[in-house]
Design a protein around this motif. Structure first.
Motif, PDB file in Angstrom:
ATOM      1  N   CYS A   1      65.017 -51.499  24.423  1.00 45.82           N
ATOM      2  CA  CYS A   1      65.731 -52.773  24.445  1.00 45.82           C
ATOM      3  C   CYS A   1      64.931 -53.872  25.145  1.00 45.82           C
ATOM      4  N   ASP A   2      63.906 -53.517  25.906  1.00 47.90           N
ATOM      5  CA  ASP A   2      63.205 -54.541  26.680  1.00 47.90           C
ATOM      6  C   ASP A   2      61.914 -55.025  26.029  1.00 47.90           C
ATOM      7  N   LEU A   3      61.540 -54.459  24.889  1.00 49.02           N
ATOM      8  CA  LEU A   3      60.315 -54.879  24.209  1.00 49.02           C
ATOM      9  C   LEU A   3      60.618 -55.139  22.742  1.00 49.02           C
TER      10      LEU A   3
ATOM     11  N   CYS B   1      67.477 -56.341  29.940  1.00 49.96           N
ATOM     12  CA  CYS B   1      67.588 -54.943  29.595  1.00 49.96           C
ATOM     13  C   CYS B   1      68.046 -54.163  30.813  1.00 49.96           C
ATOM     14  N   PRO B   2      69.154 -53.450  30.733  1.00 50.83           N
ATOM     15  CA  PRO B   2      69.605 -52.670  31.884  1.00 50.83           C
ATOM     16  C   PRO B   2      68.625 -51.558  32.217  1.00 50.83           C
TER      17      PRO B   2
ATOM     18  N   GLY C   1      69.557 -36.531  30.830  1.00 51.38           N
ATOM     19  CA  GLY C   1      70.142 -37.616  30.067  1.00 51.38           C
ATOM     20  C   GLY C   1      69.765 -38.961  30.660  1.00 51.38           C
ATOM     21  N   LEU C   2      69.857 -40.010  29.847  1.00 50.44           N
ATOM     22  CA  LEU C   2      69.569 -41.374  30.284  1.00 50.44           C
ATOM     23  C   LEU C   2      70.662 -42.305  29.771  1.00 50.44           C
ATOM     24  N   ARG C   3      71.114 -43.198  30.635  1.00 51.87           N
ATOM     25  CA  ARG C   3      72.063 -44.243  30.239  1.00 51.87           C
ATOM     26  C   ARG C   3      71.329 -45.575  30.196  1.00 51.87           C
ATOM     27  N   GLN C   4      71.314 -46.178  29.034  1.00 50.41           N
ATOM     28  CA  GLN C   4      70.698 -47.497  28.839  1.00 50.41           C
ATOM     29  C   GLN C   4      71.133 -47.997  27.463  1.00 50.41           C
ATOM     30  N   ASP C   5      72.086 -48.912  27.455  1.00 49.73           N
ATOM     31  CA  ASP C   5      72.678 -49.317  26.178  1.00 49.73           C
ATOM     32  C   ASP C   5      73.235 -48.094  25.452  1.00 49.73           C
ATOM     33  N   GLY C   6      73.942 -47.258  26.167  1.00 50.60           N
ATOM     34  CA  GLY C   6      74.474 -46.030  25.604  1.00 50.60           C
ATOM     35  C   GLY C   6      73.909 -44.817  26.330  1.00 50.60           C
ATOM     36  N   GLU C   7      74.400 -43.642  25.964  1.00 52.62           N
ATOM     37  CA  GLU C   7      73.946 -42.403  26.575  1.00 52.62           C
ATOM     38  C   GLU C   7      73.186 -41.565  25.554  1.00 52.62           C
TER      39      GLU C   7
END
Length: 218
Positions: free
Chosen positions: A99-101, A114-115, A69-75
């Motif tokens: 989110c970063d591009l 972007c987190p 799993g990845l957390r970045q602006d949500g899971e």
């Protein structure tokens, strides 16, 4: 003679605005070589409505398994999407807009913070248990990374979105029966196996199953 001079001055005065306008128009069309200027139209819009699909990952092994799993602006669960048309080869896509591009239409939009993505583990219980499956939504959109040519190299990469209506989809997931033990790799699954599922577009059902087969169990 004085009448001719006044007439000549009048002709020059009437021509000057026309020459200025032509010069401004010509100058406005000059764009440095190697630079693209896309129209800023964020957020990205699509001419067609996507068809969402739910993907159910089911563990049929006797042992628990772990998904990345990845957390970045949500899971989210990390999945890999591929699409092809007819006999063409599989082409990889992203399931969401990072989110970063920016989108390629909004290439000149200001870069936003972007987190950093943080890995975590999602456990699926053994076959037959209440937590032996997990639902993963796919919104029906695909994003492709493209390289933009800009001399200042800011927002050099952008993403193009598409709504696939035909062809075939391939979904891959990675899973493991172990976790990484090193502290610096907390949240990372261990040795990885793959499960694959394919379906035709447009989807014939609102939900599909990706089954982790029981082979290899003691």
């Amino acid at each position: 003679m004085r009448t001719l001079s006044l007439a000549f001055i009048f002709v020059l005065a009437s021509i000057a605005p026309v020459q200025t306008a032509l010069l401004e128009e010509k100058t406005a069309k000059i764009v440095p070589a190697g630079t693209i200027v896309p129209q800023p139209v964020p957020p990205e819009t699509f001419s067609e409505k996507p068809t969402p699909v739910s993907l159910r990952i089911i563990n049929q092994r006797k042992n628990p398994i772990y998904l990345q799993g990845l957390r970045q602006d949500g899971e989210r669960i990390q999945i890999f999407l591929y699409h092809r048309e007819g006999t063409r080869g599989w082409k990889p896509f992203f399931e969401f807009l990072p989110c970063d591009l920016p989108t390629c239409r909004g290439l000149h939009a200001p870069r936003k913070s972007c987190p950093k993505p943080i890995p975590f583990v999602i456990a699926l219980g053994p076959s037959g248990s209440a937590d032996s499956f997990k639902e993963v939504p796919w919104n029906g959109l695909l994003y492709e990374r493209s390289e933009a040519t800009r001399e200042d190299r800011k927002h050099r990469y952008c993403y193009k979105g598409k709504v696939p209506k035909t062809g075939r989809m391939r979904v891959e997931i990675e899973f493991s029966e172990t976790l990484q033990k090193e502290s610096e790799k907390s949240g990372i699954i261990g040795g990885r196996d793959h499960a694959v599922f394919e379906f035709d577009l447009p989807p014939s059902r609102p939900s599909y199953e990706i089954v982790i087969e029981g082979r290899g169990n003691p």
